[in-house]
Design an enzyme around this catalytic site. Sequence first.
Site, mmCIF file in Angstrom:
data_model
loop_
_atom_site.group_PDB
_atom_site.id
_atom_site.type_symbol
_atom_site.label_atom_id
_atom_site.label_comp_id
_atom_site.label_asym_id
_atom_site.label_seq_id
_atom_site.Cartn_x
_atom_site.Cartn_y
_atom_site.Cartn_z
ATOM 1 N N VAL A 156 0.648 -1.314 -0.591
ATOM 2 C CA VAL A 156 -0.050 0.512 0.187
ATOM 3 C C VAL A 156 0.959 1.168 0.156
ATOM 4 O O VAL A 156 0.966 2.273 -0.462
ATOM 5 C CB VAL A 156 -1.512 -0.615 1.093
ATOM 6 N N GLU A 157 1.824 1.254 0.818
ATOM 7 C CA GLU A 157 2.763 2.245 0.493
ATOM 8 C C GLU A 157 3.914 2.989 -0.101
ATOM 9 O O GLU A 157 3.280 3.967 -0.663
ATOM 10 C CB GLU A 157 3.563 2.196 2.041
ATOM 11 N N THR A 158 4.113 1.946 -1.040
ATOM 12 C CA THR A 158 5.097 1.764 -1.734
ATOM 13 C C THR A 158 5.277 0.625 -3.623
ATOM 14 O O THR A 158 6.128 1.131 -4.150
ATOM 15 C CB THR A 158 6.058 2.361 -1.447
#
Length: 370
Positions: A156-158
């Site tokens: 989700v983050e990167t």
Amino acid sequence: MKKTAPWTAAAIFLIAACALPASAKPENQPKSAAQKAHAKAGQAHQGRASAKAPVLYASRPEAMEFADDLAARRDLDREWVRQAIGQAHFLPQVPRLMLPPAKGTAKNWRVYRSRFIDPIRIRAGVRFWQENQATLERAEREFGVPAEIIVGIIGVETIYGQQMGTFRVMDALATLAFDFPAAHPRAKERTEFFRRELEQFLSLTNRSNTDPFEPRGSYAGAMGLGQFMPSSWVRYAVDFDGDGRVDLFKSPADAIGSVANYFRGHGWTPGMPTHFGVQFDHARLQLDDLLAPDILPTFSAASMLAKGAVLDAQGVQHTGPLALVELQNGNDAPSYVAGTENFYAITRYNWSSYYAMAVIELGREVAAAR
């Protein structure tokens, strides 16, 4: 965990779903398509500003006073701190990206989910898991955090390191420390937060003998595969690959161990589910009472039942506190789950139930695709 721009209704929701309180981590707010376009434009502006005459914080008395105070409190070289802060560039696009969306913006969990649970992230997640399987298993043994939760966070983050941000962290933090938008409802708290993050960042780069203008990250100053703010790096980052240094940019092992350590530090309980299914007995439903604590686990399974929330078979046996989590679906009926303390722990990464569910479901989809 962003921005204001010409909005579609769906794009506005994506920001509203991640509106953060003062204690939360703004770097973890997911971005809509409109936001991504705005960010790219901001990065282009940043490049043009460098070619022209950037506004430097050396010209700001309050910034230099902060530098002197920081150097004295942290026992850092005064001229080094003054030069670092003084040479930071004001990024005019960054304060705009911090403003919250307009009130009354409709949220839509199905739209939000579709941005993260997609074939690109799932395929990338499968590759990441395969390449780092032994490390993920070790992190699960040592920290008690399931591999699929760690995989969900980094995805989700990167997208597993594909999008870690291109802003100079020094510029982003200085801009938010000294020019956080006054129109924000929590401007004072947020300014103090980013000044603390700037202090942590300079202390960290000084200890590691790193040029403070080298690291790149999000417009909020988040760094690496897991998008850690400087304070989180200091508190929770670990050398999980054993090479004698912590590198959350290039070492998947360090990122995996650090995410797991972050969750352990925020109360993760090994073996506890994140949430249970829930239905309603509408004859005795006290929905407002159930939603009042928001995502903070407050109710026992019995007290939820007394207020008309009927848990699934596994949830009825749960002995810890629970929260009724509402996920709005635009004009359609909301979705509901009963969140445990582990669900709440995921929201410590980003204060959003939508974010937490996206992390959980991405991790599950990647696990199933393997």
